[in-house]
Design a protein around this motif. Structure first.
Motif: not given
Length: 320
Positions: A79-82, A109-113, A132-135
C-alpha cells in the motif's frame, strides 16, 4: 530376589526415559528460541529500538517517495500514498497490485489495516504523532528526515538488512549519470537549457538550487540560462516575461495534466506570439515531459533513472 532385580531395572528404565525426555524438551526449547530469534530482528528508529520481522514481505511505506526506495531495494509495497491518480510510467507494472491510499493529513488507518502489513515505514516528521495507532497495526519504524535521498535509501536498507543492495543501486545510478552527461555534452555542448513547469496562470523556472533543477543542470550538466538568479531555487514568471529567458533548448512540463486551469494556461502560451518567437520554439527544440513521471525527480533513484533515459531520447532528436 528376582522380583527385586526386575523392580530395580524397571525404575532405572523409567529414570532413563525421564532424563531423555527432559533433554529432548530442553533441545526443543533451544531450537524454538533460536527460531524465534531468527524470525525477528531489532532495529533502531526515531522511537528507539523496534522489533520487526526478519524478512518482511508486506511492507507499507508512508511517504510519496518511500515506495520508490522500497521498489529499488526489491520490495514491492502492498500500500502506498499516491499524489497523482496514476502511478509514474516506471511503477505501473510493479505496482499493479499495490493499494492506493491517496494523500491525507494523517495516514488512512483503515486502508493500512486492510492491506495487512507486517512492517510499516514512515518519516518521523510526518507520522510521529500517529506512531501508537500505526504500531497497533504492525511494527512501525520511524525514520529521520534527510537532505539527500541517498541517506534515506540507506536508512530503509538498514531496516531491511539490504545495505549492500542500496550501495549497488547508488553506484549503478552514478555510472548511468556519468555516461549520460558525456552524451549530452556531445549533443548539446554549451547551448543553454531552461526547465519550465506550466502552472495555473503562471510558469515556474527551475534553477540548480532545487532537486529537479540540480538534476538537469548539475547531474546532467546542461547549461543554465545566464540570467537566472544565482541563489533562487525557482522563479515564478508570467507569459509576458518569457522572452527575457530565451534558451536554446526548453524542457517543458505541465504541473497537472488533468487540471483545466493548467491546460488553458498551456494553450494560451502555445498561441501566443511571445512563445512562437522564442529561440527554442523556432528551432524545434522544446521537449515535453510527463509531469507524473518526473514527480520525484531528484529524490529517487528510480525517478532519476527514468528521467535520464527521457532526456537522452529528447536531446537525441525526438524534439516536440
Amino acid at each position: 530376589m528376582r522380583q527385586m532385580r526386575q523392580g530395580m531395572a524397571l525404575c532405572m528404565a523409567i529414570v532413563l526415559i525421564l532424563i531423555m525426555a527432559a533433554c529432548s524438551n530442553k533441545d526443543g526449547q533451544a531450537k524454538a528460541d533460536a527460531t524465534a530469534k531468527a524470525d525477528y530482528r531489532v532495529v533502531n528508529s526515531e522511537q528507539g529500538e523496534i522489533k520487526i520481522p526478519a524478512h518482511p514481505t508486506r511492507v507499507v511505506g508512508l511517504s510519496v517517495v518511500y515506495p520508490e526506495f522500497l521498489q529499488a531495494l526489491g520490495v514491492t509495497p502492498v500500500a502506498v500514498q499516491n499524489y497523482q491518480e496514476e502511478f509514474p510510467t516506471y511503477l505501473q507494472e510493479p505496482f499493479k497490485d499495490t493499494l492506493k491510499m491517496g494523500i491525507a493529513k494523517t495516514p488512512n488507518f483503515e486502508m493500512i489495516l486492510a492491506s495487512d502489513p507486517d512492517l510499516i515505514l514512515a518519516p518521523a516528521w510526518w507520522s510521529g504523532k500517529d506512531f501508537d495507532q500505526l504500531s497497533g497495526i504492525a511494527p512501525t519504524v520511524l525514520l529521520p528526515e534527510r537532505e539527500d535521498w541517498r541517506d534515506e535509501l540507506k536508512d530503509i536498507a538498514e531496516v531491511l538488512d539490504k545495505k549492500e543492495l542500496a550501495e549497488k543501486v547508488i553506484q549503478e545510478l552514478e555510472v548511468q549519470e556519468d555516461e549520460a552527461k558525456l552524451k549530452l555534452d556531445a549533443l548539446v555542448g554549451n547551448e543553454t537549457v531552461m526547465y519550465m513547469m506550466v502552472m495555473p496562470n503562471s510558469f515556474v523556472l527551475y534553477g540548480d538550487q532545487i532537486d529537479r533543477g540540480k538534476f538537469i543542470h548539475t547531474i546532467m550538466g546542461l547549461e543554465m540560462i545566464p540570467n537566472f538568479p544565482d541563489k533562487d531555487p525557482s522563479l515564478s514568471i508570467s507569459l509576458e516575461k518569457l522572452p527575457e529567458y530565451n534558451p536554446d533548448h526548453l524542457i517543458l512540463q505541465l504541473n497537472n495534466e488533468d487540471s483545466p486551469e493548467v491546460q488553458q494556461t498551456y494553450e494560451d502560451m502555445l498561441n501566443s506570439p511571445l512563445w512562437k518567437n522564442m529561440k527554442a520554439v523556432k528551432n524545434n527544440q522544446v521537449y515535453m515531459m510527463a509531469g507524473k513521471d518526473w514527480f520525484n525527480l531528484g529524490m529517487s533513484p528510480l525517478a532519476n533513472r527514468y528521467a535520464i533515459d527521457a532526456v537522452l531520447e529528447a536531446f537525441g532528436g525526438n524534439s516536440k
